[in-house]
Design a protein around this motif. Structure first.
Motif, PDB file in Angstrom:
ATOM      1  N   THR A 162      56.245  33.670  58.120  1.00 14.16           N
ATOM      2  CA  THR A 162      55.181  33.566  57.428  1.00 14.16           C
ATOM      3  C   THR A 162      55.267  33.829  55.655  1.00 14.16           C
ATOM      4  O   THR A 162      56.206  34.708  55.403  1.00 14.16           O
ATOM      5  CB  THR A 162      53.787  34.158  57.795  1.00 14.16           C
ATOM      6  N   LEU A 163      54.546  33.383  55.051  1.00 15.28           N
ATOM      7  CA  LEU A 163      54.409  33.358  53.734  1.00 15.28           C
ATOM      8  C   LEU A 163      54.026  35.045  53.190  1.00 15.28           C
ATOM      9  O   LEU A 163      53.045  35.260  54.132  1.00 15.28           O
ATOM     10  CB  LEU A 163      53.596  32.595  52.949  1.00 15.28           C
ATOM     11  N   ASP A 164      54.886  35.774  52.445  1.00 17.54           N
ATOM     12  CA  ASP A 164      54.260  37.028  52.046  1.00 17.54           C
ATOM     13  C   ASP A 164      52.976  36.832  51.064  1.00 17.54           C
ATOM     14  O   ASP A 164      52.868  35.462  50.492  1.00 17.54           O
ATOM     15  CB  ASP A 164      55.434  37.855  51.715  1.00 17.54           C
ATOM     16  N   ARG A 165      52.678  37.988  50.653  1.00 24.52           N
ATOM     17  CA  ARG A 165      51.645  37.904  49.727  1.00 24.52           C
ATOM     18  C   ARG A 165      51.881  37.506  48.369  1.00 24.52           C
ATOM     19  O   ARG A 165      50.944  36.659  47.617  1.00 24.52           O
ATOM     20  CB  ARG A 165      50.954  39.259  49.538  1.00 24.52           C
ATOM     21  N   SER A 166      52.800  37.433  47.883  1.00 28.09           N
ATOM     22  CA  SER A 166      53.369  36.903  46.465  1.00 28.09           C
ATOM     23  C   SER A 166      53.599  35.466  46.653  1.00 28.09           C
ATOM     24  O   SER A 166      53.193  34.725  45.627  1.00 28.09           O
ATOM     25  CB  SER A 166      54.673  37.644  46.077  1.00 28.09           C
ATOM     26  N   GLN A 167      54.027  35.135  47.749  1.00 27.41           N
ATOM     27  CA  GLN A 167      54.319  33.479  47.889  1.00 27.41           C
ATOM     28  C   GLN A 167      52.729  33.074  48.028  1.00 27.41           C
ATOM     29  O   GLN A 167      52.617  31.902  47.598  1.00 27.41           O
ATOM     30  CB  GLN A 167      55.165  33.087  49.235  1.00 27.41           C
ATOM     31  N   ILE A 168      51.913  33.513  48.786  1.00 26.79           N
ATOM     32  CA  ILE A 168      50.566  32.879  48.847  1.00 26.79           C
ATOM     33  C   ILE A 168      49.797  33.052  47.554  1.00 26.79           C
ATOM     34  O   ILE A 168      49.174  32.015  47.422  1.00 26.79           O
ATOM     35  CB  ILE A 168      49.813  33.925  50.140  1.00 26.79           C
ATOM     36  N   GLY A 169      50.043  34.076  46.789  1.00 23.82           N
ATOM     37  CA  GLY A 169      49.571  34.126  45.373  1.00 23.82           C
ATOM     38  C   GLY A 169      49.842  32.942  44.601  1.00 23.82           C
ATOM     39  O   GLY A 169      49.249  32.551  43.888  1.00 23.82           O
ATOM     40  N   LEU A 170      51.129  32.662  44.770  1.00 20.94           N
ATOM     41  CA  LEU A 170      51.822  31.502  44.038  1.00 20.94           C
ATOM     42  C   LEU A 170      50.940  30.091  44.510  1.00 20.94           C
ATOM     43  O   LEU A 170      50.967  29.088  43.531  1.00 20.94           O
ATOM     44  CB  LEU A 170      53.361  31.502  44.181  1.00 20.94           C
ATOM     45  N   GLU A 171      51.241  29.837  45.837  1.00 21.06           N
ATOM     46  CA  GLU A 171      50.377  28.797  46.424  1.00 21.06           C
ATOM     47  C   GLU A 171      49.016  28.621  45.964  1.00 21.06           C
ATOM     48  O   GLU A 171      48.413  27.518  45.896  1.00 21.06           O
ATOM     49  CB  GLU A 171      50.397  28.696  47.978  1.00 21.06           C
ATOM     50  N   LEU A 172      48.276  29.848  45.750  1.00 19.71           N
ATOM     51  CA  LEU A 172      46.735  29.790  45.286  1.00 19.71           C
ATOM     52  C   LEU A 172      46.478  29.522  43.913  1.00 19.71           C
ATOM     53  O   LEU A 172      45.453  29.383  43.479  1.00 19.71           O
ATOM     54  CB  LEU A 172      46.100  30.894  46.236  1.00 19.71           C
ATOM     55  N   ALA A 173      47.699  29.885  43.008  1.00 19.90           N
ATOM     56  CA  ALA A 173      47.413  29.811  41.679  1.00 19.90           C
ATOM     57  C   ALA A 173      46.621  28.489  41.142  1.00 19.90           C
ATOM     58  O   ALA A 173      45.684  28.667  40.190  1.00 19.90           O
ATOM     59  CB  ALA A 173      48.799  29.708  40.900  1.00 19.90           C
ATOM     60  N   PRO A 174      46.786  27.203  41.593  1.00 21.05           N
ATOM     61  CA  PRO A 174      46.049  25.997  41.297  1.00 21.05           C
ATOM     62  C   PRO A 174      44.702  26.239  41.604  1.00 21.05           C
ATOM     63  O   PRO A 174      43.866  25.485  40.995  1.00 21.05           O
ATOM     64  CB  PRO A 174      46.783  24.936  41.987  1.00 21.05           C
ATOM     65  N   VAL A 175      44.322  26.885  42.514  1.00 17.99           N
ATOM     66  CA  VAL A 175      42.995  26.801  42.960  1.00 17.99           C
ATOM     67  C   VAL A 175      42.500  28.327  42.482  1.00 17.99           C
ATOM     68  O   VAL A 175      41.117  28.658  42.985  1.00 17.99           O
ATOM     69  CB  VAL A 175      42.918  26.603  44.502  1.00 17.99           C
ATOM     70  N   ALA A 176      42.919  29.109  41.880  1.00 18.44           N
ATOM     71  CA  ALA A 176      42.469  30.415  41.643  1.00 18.44           C
ATOM     72  C   ALA A 176      41.177  30.572  40.850  1.00 18.44           C
ATOM     73  O   ALA A 176      40.234  31.411  41.315  1.00 18.44           O
ATOM     74  CB  ALA A 176      43.461  31.181  40.628  1.00 18.44           C
ATOM     75  N   ASP A 177      40.883  29.593  39.878  1.00 22.27           N
ATOM     76  CA  ASP A 177      39.546  29.518  39.396  1.00 22.27           C
ATOM     77  C   ASP A 177      38.418  29.114  40.465  1.00 22.27           C
ATOM     78  O   ASP A 177      37.486  30.004  40.130  1.00 22.27           O
ATOM     79  CB  ASP A 177      39.586  28.704  38.216  1.00 22.27           C
ATOM     80  N   GLN A 178      38.780  28.364  41.296  1.00 16.69           N
ATOM     81  CA  GLN A 178      37.729  27.936  42.166  1.00 16.69           C
ATOM     82  C   GLN A 178      37.507  29.281  43.373  1.00 16.69           C
ATOM     83  O   GLN A 178      36.331  29.380  43.455  1.00 16.69           O
ATOM     84  CB  GLN A 178      38.209  26.854  43.185  1.00 16.69           C
ATOM     85  N   ILE A 179      38.312  29.923  43.527  1.00 12.65           N
ATOM     86  CA  ILE A 179      38.270  31.174  44.321  1.00 12.65           C
ATOM     87  C   ILE A 179      37.478  32.105  43.582  1.00 12.65           C
ATOM     88  O   ILE A 179      36.586  32.872  44.490  1.00 12.65           O
ATOM     89  CB  ILE A 179      39.844  31.540  44.890  1.00 12.65           C
ATOM     90  N   LYS A 180      38.017  32.333  42.436  1.00 14.65           N
ATOM     91  CA  LYS A 180      37.234  33.539  41.473  1.00 14.65           C
ATOM     92  C   LYS A 180      35.493  33.229  41.478  1.00 14.65           C
ATOM     93  O   LYS A 180      34.776  33.986  41.572  1.00 14.65           O
ATOM     94  CB  LYS A 180      37.571  33.460  40.309  1.00 14.65           C
TER      95      LYS A 180
END
Length: 132
Positions: A79-97
């Motif tokens: 599975t993807l590790d936490r750093s890889q997940i963070g990179l994958e979520l970067a485009p939607v980080a503002d929506q998550i926040k």
């Protein structure tokens, strides 16, 4: 070649090698991943089922031996590790926040990660870091 077909091929080899642990492991999983009518489940479903059992085994909730857990790990893609997940979520980080609730933030994240091998606990941890 499907996962079950690969397991059947390896079963013959493990029987010839008289590897009891691997033989029993393969027999168990071939039975688990074959329906009552003899059809094999789809590889995606097989991996999902094996990943769930692996998670339970790591939590000590099953009777799998350490050798059997290692064999499951051979069949389950990492599975993807936490750093890889963070990179994958970067485009939607503002929506998550901006999401008003954690559940909504998780929904946004999981939609973004659809089809990628992730552990929900890791996604939750990354979301918690993003939301601060």
């Amino acid at each position: 070649m499907s996962i079950v077909a690969q397991m059947r091929t390896q079963l013959k080899d493990s029987m010839k090698a008289r590897d009891a642990v691997r033989t029993n492991f393969l027999r168990y999983w071939i039975a688990q991943l074959t329906t009552g009518s003899g059809e094999e489940v789809a590889d995606e479903q097989a991996i999902k089922k094996m990943r769930a059992m692996l998670k339970e085994a790591r939590g000590g909730q099953t009777s799998f031996s350490p050798e059997e857990v290692a064999l499951i790990e051979e069949w389950v893609p990492p599975t993807l590790d936490r750093s890889q997940i963070g990179l994958e979520l970067a485009p939607v980080a503002d929506q998550i926040k901006a999401a008003p609730k954690d559940g909504q933030a998780m929904g946004i994240a999981m939609k973004s990660l659809a089809g990628k091998p992730v552990e929900a606990d890791d996604v939750k941890a990354v979301i918690a870091e993003l939301r601060g």
